[in-house]
Design a protein around this motif. Structure first.
Motif, PDB file in Angstrom:
ATOM      1  N   GLY A   1      51.252  82.100  20.431  1.00  0.00           N
ATOM      2  CA  GLY A   1      51.153  82.533  19.074  1.00  0.00           C
ATOM      3  C   GLY A   1      50.850  81.415  18.105  1.00  0.00           C
ATOM      4  O   GLY A   1      51.517  81.314  17.086  1.00  0.00           O
ATOM      5  N   THR A   2      49.859  80.568  18.365  1.00  0.00           N
ATOM      6  CA  THR A   2      49.571  79.488  17.424  1.00  0.00           C
ATOM      7  C   THR A   2      48.347  79.742  16.558  1.00  0.00           C
ATOM      8  O   THR A   2      48.189  79.099  15.531  1.00  0.00           O
ATOM      9  N   ASP A   3      47.475  80.643  16.937  1.00  0.00           N
ATOM     10  CA  ASP A   3      46.267  80.973  16.163  1.00  0.00           C
ATOM     11  C   ASP A   3      46.158  82.480  15.956  1.00  0.00           C
ATOM     12  O   ASP A   3      45.271  83.141  16.509  1.00  0.00           O
ATOM     13  N   PRO A   4      47.038  83.060  15.138  1.00  0.00           N
ATOM     14  CA  PRO A   4      47.024  84.519  14.974  1.00  0.00           C
ATOM     15  C   PRO A   4      45.782  85.018  14.245  1.00  0.00           C
ATOM     16  O   PRO A   4      45.171  84.313  13.453  1.00  0.00           O
ATOM     17  N   ILE A   5      45.431  86.248  14.539  1.00  0.00           N
ATOM     18  CA  ILE A   5      44.261  86.925  13.978  1.00  0.00           C
ATOM     19  C   ILE A   5      44.733  88.182  13.253  1.00  0.00           C
ATOM     20  O   ILE A   5      45.585  88.917  13.760  1.00  0.00           O
ATOM     21  N   ALA A   6      44.167  88.438  12.058  1.00  0.00           N
ATOM     22  CA  ALA A   6      44.400  89.699  11.356  1.00  0.00           C
ATOM     23  C   ALA A   6      43.305  90.668  11.770  1.00  0.00           C
ATOM     24  O   ALA A   6      42.130  90.304  11.841  1.00  0.00           O
ATOM     25  N   MET A   7      43.685  91.899  12.043  1.00  0.00           N
ATOM     26  CA  MET A   7      42.742  92.925  12.462  1.00  0.00           C
ATOM     27  C   MET A   7      42.826  94.078  11.471  1.00  0.00           C
ATOM     28  O   MET A   7      43.919  94.556  11.175  1.00  0.00           O
ATOM     29  N   LEU A   8      41.697  94.522  10.955  1.00  0.00           N
ATOM     30  CA  LEU A   8      41.667  95.576   9.946  1.00  0.00           C
ATOM     31  C   LEU A   8      40.695  96.661  10.346  1.00  0.00           C
ATOM     32  O   LEU A   8      39.584  96.384  10.784  1.00  0.00           O
ATOM     33  N   ILE A  26      43.922  83.932  10.502  1.00  0.00           N
ATOM     34  CA  ILE A  26      44.871  83.801   9.384  1.00  0.00           C
ATOM     35  C   ILE A  26      45.483  82.403   9.310  1.00  0.00           C
ATOM     36  O   ILE A  26      46.425  82.182   8.570  1.00  0.00           O
ATOM     37  N   GLY A  27      44.920  81.460  10.036  1.00  0.00           N
ATOM     38  CA  GLY A  27      45.398  80.083   9.958  1.00  0.00           C
ATOM     39  C   GLY A  27      46.463  79.786  10.996  1.00  0.00           C
ATOM     40  O   GLY A  27      47.110  80.679  11.527  1.00  0.00           O
ATOM     41  N   ALA A  34      46.569  79.435   3.840  1.00  0.00           N
ATOM     42  CA  ALA A  34      45.522  80.286   4.402  1.00  0.00           C
ATOM     43  C   ALA A  34      45.408  81.591   3.615  1.00  0.00           C
ATOM     44  O   ALA A  34      46.399  82.162   3.182  1.00  0.00           O
ATOM     45  N   GLN A  35      44.180  82.043   3.433  1.00  0.00           N
ATOM     46  CA  GLN A  35      43.894  83.325   2.810  1.00  0.00           C
ATOM     47  C   GLN A  35      42.957  84.095   3.723  1.00  0.00           C
ATOM     48  O   GLN A  35      42.093  83.517   4.375  1.00  0.00           O
TER      49      GLN A  35
END
Length: 73
Positions: A1-8, A26-27, A34-35
């Protein structure tokens, strides 16, 4: 879990049909600057959104906004 991704995914018809999944980084964990921005989602009249995060990390959503204009069909 070091480079999480937002999924929409989004719906412009109240949840009847859904878009393809969009993904944004997401940083790294600990990056508090991060934005995430999802752009160019098209037109609709009865929006619904589904947001997921790829890793089991704490996420805080400070706000969300949309820009648009009124028009006629």
């Amino acid at each position: 879990g070091t480079d999480p991704i937002a999924m929409l995914r989004y719906s412009v018809d109240g949840g009847v049909g859904w878009s393809s999944e969009m993904q944004e980084d997401i940083g790294q964990i600990g990056d508090r600057t991060a934005q995430v921005r999802f752009r160019r989602m098209g037109l609709g009249h009865d929006w619904a959104f589904e947001l997921g995060i790829s890793d089991p990390v704490d996420v805080v959503i400070h706000g969300a906004w949309a820009r648009g204009r009124l028009g006629r069909r």
